[in-house]
Write an enzyme that holds these catalytic residues in place. Structure first.
Site, PDB file in Angstrom:
ATOM      1  N   SER A  22       0.813  -1.217   0.000  1.00 24.80           N
ATOM      2  CA  SER A  22       0.000   0.000   0.000  1.00 24.80           C
ATOM      3  C   SER A  22       0.848   1.269   0.000  1.00 24.80           C
ATOM      4  CB  SER A  22      -0.898  -0.003   1.245  1.00 24.80           C
ATOM      5  OG  SER A  22      -0.106  -0.248   2.390  1.00 24.80           O
ATOM      6  N   THR A  60      -1.599   3.738   4.771  1.00 24.16           N
ATOM      7  CA  THR A  60      -0.539   4.734   4.566  1.00 24.16           C
ATOM      8  C   THR A  60       0.535   4.584   5.634  1.00 24.16           C
ATOM      9  OG1 THR A  60      -2.073   6.338   3.640  1.00 24.16           O
ATOM     10  CG2 THR A  60      -0.105   7.236   4.682  1.00 24.16           C
ATOM     11  N   THR A  88       1.820   7.001   0.460  1.00 22.28           N
ATOM     12  CA  THR A  88       0.880   5.918   0.153  1.00 22.28           C
ATOM     13  C   THR A  88       0.729   5.734  -1.346  1.00 22.28           C
ATOM     14  OG1 THR A  88      -1.374   5.124   0.583  1.00 22.28           O
ATOM     15  CG2 THR A  88      -1.135   7.463   0.162  1.00 22.28           C
ATOM     16  N   ARG A  91      -7.653   9.673  -8.883  1.00 18.04           N
ATOM     17  CA  ARG A  91      -8.093   9.883  -7.493  1.00 18.04           C
ATOM     18  C   ARG A  91      -6.883  10.232  -6.607  1.00 18.04           C
ATOM     19  NH1 ARG A  91      -6.809   7.640  -2.206  1.00 18.04           N
ATOM     20  NH2 ARG A  91      -8.667   7.767  -0.921  1.00 18.04           N
ATOM     21  N   THR A 125      -4.705   7.953   8.615  1.00 17.75           N
ATOM     22  CA  THR A 125      -4.664   6.835   7.677  1.00 17.75           C
ATOM     23  C   THR A 125      -6.053   6.220   7.628  1.00 17.75           C
ATOM     24  OG1 THR A 125      -3.616   4.708   7.177  1.00 17.75           O
ATOM     25  CG2 THR A 125      -3.840   5.270   9.496  1.00 17.75           C
ATOM     26  N   GLY A 126      -6.289   5.475   6.567  1.00 14.56           N
ATOM     27  CA  GLY A 126      -7.617   4.890   6.390  1.00 14.56           C
ATOM     28  C   GLY A 126      -8.236   5.411   5.110  1.00 14.56           C
TER      29      GLY A 126
END
Ligand code: SD4
Length: 303
Positions: free
Chosen positions: A48, A162, A180, A190, A213-214
């Site tokens: 990721s 991330t 990330t 995006r 993060t998320g």
């Protein structure tokens, strides 16, 4: 002042192993966060971030990164292809230009002009994962937009994470970095929270720092890290500032069942906290007295 480094997720340990010696030897928080993020970018096992990151819906790996020491000193890149460490390109944006953020092909031109070497960031493992995803998309007759909605709202434990790092050096200086490849199989173009100041990362030397993060779309909609730093400015403890941001996300974003958002906050006096919307988030800490991977103090919706 004793130094400290805090990094997101289990691979935060990789970050800390690289960043801590810099701090321990009297180096700067800025160098520590850059090298810490870069170490994770260079690890092909982390799917990721950086090299080995899962690609977007078209099969291209695109990177977002931000580094910050103050509102007057920050730099970022978004949708950067073919160059790592993206965090180091972001640092060059901070140090060599009067801008905050460079994106896409022009950011790549900048990286090349700064002497970074172009390389293929798609590993065999990431290519296979994308081919499987693409096969499913074709079988289900989904458009790229429909398929990317499905994948970017999927279980937060499998498709993203991330590297976010906050550090304080022995002189008391704060710095933050994050990097990330964004949500796996995202719609091309995006950009998430990570490279935007106040969304994925914010540092104010007079107050403290926060990194997120998320699912970036949750964090962006509430200016998550800016909100946390502003709450700390008003006197809130780091954990209460994080709770405010999680509450705001819950109230205004209506997160889907698997969507995650998590934060680390570090006040300028060294007090810190971590919190997440849901379980599974972890924070890696390294200080003179601690070397650990911890659950956050706050889980907003324990399952
Ligand atoms: C993004 N926030 O692009 C990043 C991804 C991430 O844990 O942090 N995942 O939305």
């Amino acid at each position: 002042m004793s130094a400290l480094i805090l990094s997101t997720w289990h691979f935060g340990r990789i970050a800390n192993v690289t960043g801590w010696p810099i701090l321990e030897n009297g180096g700067s928080a800025l160098d520590a966060v850059e090298r810490a993020c870069a170490a994770v970018e260079e690890d092909p096992e982390v799917t990721s971030v950086g090299y080995g990151g899962f690609p977007d819906a078209s099969g291209e790996v695109t990177l977002d990164a931000l580094i910050m020491v103050a509102p007057s000193r920050c730099g970022a890149v978004a949708c950067l292809r073919g160059f790592i460490p993206a965090i180091s390109v972001a640092r060059r944006v901070m140090e060599k230009t009067s801008h905050v953020l460079l994106v896409g092909p022009k950011a790549e031109e900048f990286a090349a002009a700064e002497g970074f070497t172009r390389r293929d960031l798609l590993t065999d493992r990431a290519r296979r994962a994308w081919e499987e995803w693409k096969g499913r998309q074709n079988r289900q007759g989904q458009t790229a937009a429909e398929a990317s909605v499905a994948s970017t709202t999927a279980d937060s434990r499998s498709n993203h994470d991330t590297i976010g790092v906050l550090a304080q050096d022995a002189a008391g200086n704060l710095a933050g970095g994050c990097s990330t490849s964004g949500l796996a199989f995202k719609l091309p173009g995006r950009v998430g929270d990570s490279p935007i100041i106040g969304h994925g990362l914010y540092v104010d030397p007079d107050v403290g720092a926060a990194v997120g993060t998320g699912h970036g779309e949750l964090i962006m909609r509430v200016c998550g890290t800016f909100l946390i730093v502003e709450e700390m400015r008003q006197g809130k403890l780091p954990k209460d500032a994080i709770r405010t941001a999680l509450q705001r996300i819950a109230d205004v974003c209506h997160p889907l069942p698997k969507q995650q958002a998590a934060f680390i906050a570090l006040r300028k006096d060294g007090l810190w906290a971590a919190g997440a919307l849901r379980p599974a988030f972890q924070v890696a800490i390294r200080s003179p007295t601690e070397d650990d991977l911890l659950a956050p103090q706050i889980v907003f919706w324990p399952e």
